[in-house]
Design a protein around this motif. Structure first.
Motif, PDB file in Angstrom:
ATOM      1  N   LEU A   9       0.826  -1.211   0.000  1.00  0.00           N
ATOM      2  CA  LEU A   9       0.000   0.000   0.000  1.00  0.00           C
ATOM      3  C   LEU A   9       0.860   1.262   0.000  1.00  0.00           C
ATOM      4  N   ARG A  10       1.960   1.254   0.758  1.00  0.00           N
ATOM      5  CA  ARG A  10       2.857   2.419   0.774  1.00  0.00           C
ATOM      6  C   ARG A  10       3.491   2.636  -0.600  1.00  0.00           C
ATOM      7  N   LEU A  11       3.945   1.556  -1.232  1.00  0.00           N
ATOM      8  CA  LEU A  11       4.557   1.682  -2.557  1.00  0.00           C
ATOM      9  C   LEU A  11       3.572   2.252  -3.573  1.00  0.00           C
ATOM     10  N   LYS A  12       2.356   1.753  -3.554  1.00  0.00           N
ATOM     11  CA  LYS A  12       1.345   2.239  -4.492  1.00  0.00           C
ATOM     12  C   LYS A  12       1.049   3.719  -4.231  1.00  0.00           C
ATOM     13  N   MET A  13       0.939   4.102  -2.956  1.00  0.00           N
ATOM     14  CA  MET A  13       0.672   5.496  -2.611  1.00  0.00           C
ATOM     15  C   MET A  13       1.806   6.402  -3.088  1.00  0.00           C
ATOM     16  N   LEU A  14       3.058   5.990  -2.831  1.00  0.00           N
ATOM     17  CA  LEU A  14       4.206   6.792  -3.240  1.00  0.00           C
ATOM     18  C   LEU A  14       4.266   6.937  -4.762  1.00  0.00           C
ATOM     19  N   ARG A  15       3.993   5.856  -5.475  1.00  0.00           N
ATOM     20  CA  ARG A  15       4.013   5.890  -6.939  1.00  0.00           C
ATOM     21  C   ARG A  15       2.935   6.829  -7.462  1.00  0.00           C
ATOM     22  N   ARG A  16       1.753   6.738  -6.899  1.00  0.00           N
ATOM     23  CA  ARG A  16       0.654   7.598  -7.351  1.00  0.00           C
ATOM     24  C   ARG A  16       0.917   9.068  -7.034  1.00  0.00           C
ATOM     25  N   GLU A  17       1.552   9.339  -5.866  1.00  0.00           N
ATOM     26  CA  GLU A  17       1.894  10.716  -5.516  1.00  0.00           C
ATOM     27  C   GLU A  17       2.816  11.337  -6.554  1.00  0.00           C
ATOM     28  N   GLY A  19       2.749  10.437  -9.656  1.00  0.00           N
ATOM     29  CA  GLY A  19       2.052  10.396 -10.937  1.00  0.00           C
ATOM     30  C   GLY A  19       2.701   9.455 -11.938  1.00  0.00           C
ATOM     31  N   LEU A  20       3.246   8.353 -11.440  1.00  0.00           N
ATOM     32  CA  LEU A  20       3.961   7.409 -12.301  1.00  0.00           C
ATOM     33  C   LEU A  20       3.199   6.105 -12.454  1.00  0.00           C
ATOM     34  N   THR A  21       3.505   5.404 -13.530  1.00  0.00           N
ATOM     35  CA  THR A  21       2.978   4.054 -13.716  1.00  0.00           C
ATOM     36  C   THR A  21       3.961   3.064 -13.092  1.00  0.00           C
ATOM     37  N   ALA A  22       3.481   1.843 -12.887  1.00  0.00           N
ATOM     38  CA  ALA A  22       4.357   0.789 -12.376  1.00  0.00           C
ATOM     39  C   ALA A  22       5.507   0.548 -13.357  1.00  0.00           C
ATOM     40  N   GLN A  23       5.220   0.639 -14.640  1.00  0.00           N
ATOM     41  CA  GLN A  23       6.256   0.450 -15.660  1.00  0.00           C
ATOM     42  C   GLN A  23       7.349   1.500 -15.525  1.00  0.00           C
ATOM     43  N   GLN A  24       6.968   2.760 -15.306  1.00  0.00           N
ATOM     44  CA  GLN A  24       7.955   3.832 -15.165  1.00  0.00           C
ATOM     45  C   GLN A  24       8.849   3.614 -13.946  1.00  0.00           C
ATOM     46  N   ALA A  54      13.643   3.199  -1.736  1.00  0.00           N
ATOM     47  CA  ALA A  54      13.677   4.327  -0.810  1.00  0.00           C
ATOM     48  C   ALA A  54      14.327   5.540  -1.461  1.00  0.00           C
ATOM     49  N   GLU A  55      15.440   5.331  -2.146  1.00  0.00           N
ATOM     50  CA  GLU A  55      16.119   6.445  -2.825  1.00  0.00           C
ATOM     51  C   GLU A  55      15.237   7.018  -3.928  1.00  0.00           C
ATOM     52  N   PHE A  56      14.602   6.158  -4.688  1.00  0.00           N
ATOM     53  CA  PHE A  56      13.764   6.616  -5.794  1.00  0.00           C
ATOM     54  C   PHE A  56      12.600   7.467  -5.293  1.00  0.00           C
ATOM     55  N   PHE A  57      11.933   7.008  -4.227  1.00  0.00           N
ATOM     56  CA  PHE A  57      10.763   7.718  -3.719  1.00  0.00           C
ATOM     57  C   PHE A  57      11.118   8.823  -2.716  1.00  0.00           C
ATOM     58  N   GLY A  58      12.394   8.911  -2.329  1.00  0.00           N
ATOM     59  CA  GLY A  58      12.798   9.954  -1.401  1.00  0.00           C
ATOM     60  C   GLY A  58      12.308   9.726   0.016  1.00  0.00           C
ATOM     61  N   VAL A  59      12.262   8.476   0.420  1.00  0.00           N
ATOM     62  CA  VAL A  59      11.848   8.122   1.777  1.00  0.00           C
ATOM     63  C   VAL A  59      12.928   7.224   2.382  1.00  0.00           C
ATOM     64  N   SER A  60      12.800   6.917   3.653  1.00  0.00           N
ATOM     65  CA  SER A  60      13.753   6.021   4.288  1.00  0.00           C
ATOM     66  C   SER A  60      13.328   4.569   4.096  1.00  0.00           C
ATOM     67  N   VAL A  61      14.284   3.670   4.211  1.00  0.00           N
ATOM     68  CA  VAL A  61      13.977   2.237   4.168  1.00  0.00           C
ATOM     69  C   VAL A  61      13.078   1.904   5.351  1.00  0.00           C
ATOM     70  N   ASP A  62      13.333   2.553   6.497  1.00  0.00           N
ATOM     71  CA  ASP A  62      12.506   2.342   7.676  1.00  0.00           C
ATOM     72  C   ASP A  62      11.048   2.667   7.377  1.00  0.00           C
ATOM     73  N   SER A 105       8.501  14.906  -4.882  1.00  0.00           N
ATOM     74  CA  SER A 105       8.576  14.934  -6.347  1.00  0.00           C
ATOM     75  C   SER A 105       9.953  15.388  -6.837  1.00  0.00           C
ATOM     76  N   LEU A 106      10.807  15.845  -5.907  1.00  0.00           N
ATOM     77  CA  LEU A 106      12.135  16.320  -6.271  1.00  0.00           C
ATOM     78  C   LEU A 106      13.157  15.198  -6.215  1.00  0.00           C
ATOM     79  N   SER A 107      14.248  15.387  -6.917  1.00  0.00           N
ATOM     80  CA  SER A 107      15.347  14.422  -6.848  1.00  0.00           C
ATOM     81  C   SER A 107      16.015  14.532  -5.485  1.00  0.00           C
TER      82      SER A 107
END
Length: 127
Positions: A9-17, A19-24, A54-62, A105-107
């Motif tokens: 659920l967290r991964l899906k939420m982060l991806r949607r935030e 605005g990306l597809t699973a493929q992207q 975690a790096e891609f979404f800008g969050v911690s592994v925790d 949304s930033l790098s």
């Protein structure tokens, strides 16, 4: 149907935030799209994939693993390197929530620039 894990659920939420597809996301991580989609269903990734996610979404592994958020503060703002705040103890205003969503949304480099600016503002405010 199987109930989705908290990680899924967290991964899906982060991806949607973002605005990306699973493929992207899969392309950015260098993994197969089907593999990433399984993470959003209930497959746990390997350790190195947790780090890449975690790096891609800008969050911690925790955060990915447990949902706990970490807020990085410099000593200038009265904080240590990391303060772990359980989600149920955090109350964000709508403006703070919008700021966090914008930061995600930033790098990583751009996020560091924002943190440096905030730390600079904290130092100036103490003078």
């Amino acid at each position: 149907m199987q109930e989705k894990s908290a990680l899924a659920l967290r991964l899906k939420m982060l991806r949607r935030e973002k605005g990306l597809t699973a493929q992207q996301v899969a392309d950015a991580l260098g993994i197969k799209s089907a593999t990433y989609r399984r993470y959003e269903i209930d497959t746990k990734p390997r350790d190195e994939v947790y780090i890449a996610l975690a790096e891609f979404f800008g969050v911690s592994v925790d955060y990915l693993m447990s949902g706990k958020t970490s807020v990085a503060l410099s000593a200038a703002c009265g904080g240590s390197d990391y303060i772990v705040l359980p989600e149920n103890q955090i109350s964000l205003s709508p403006a703070e929530n919008a700021l966090i969503l914008s930061l995600r949304s930033l790098s990583s480099e751009e996020q560091n620039e924002v943190f440096e600016f905030v730390n600079w503002k904290c130092v100036r405010a103490k003078k």
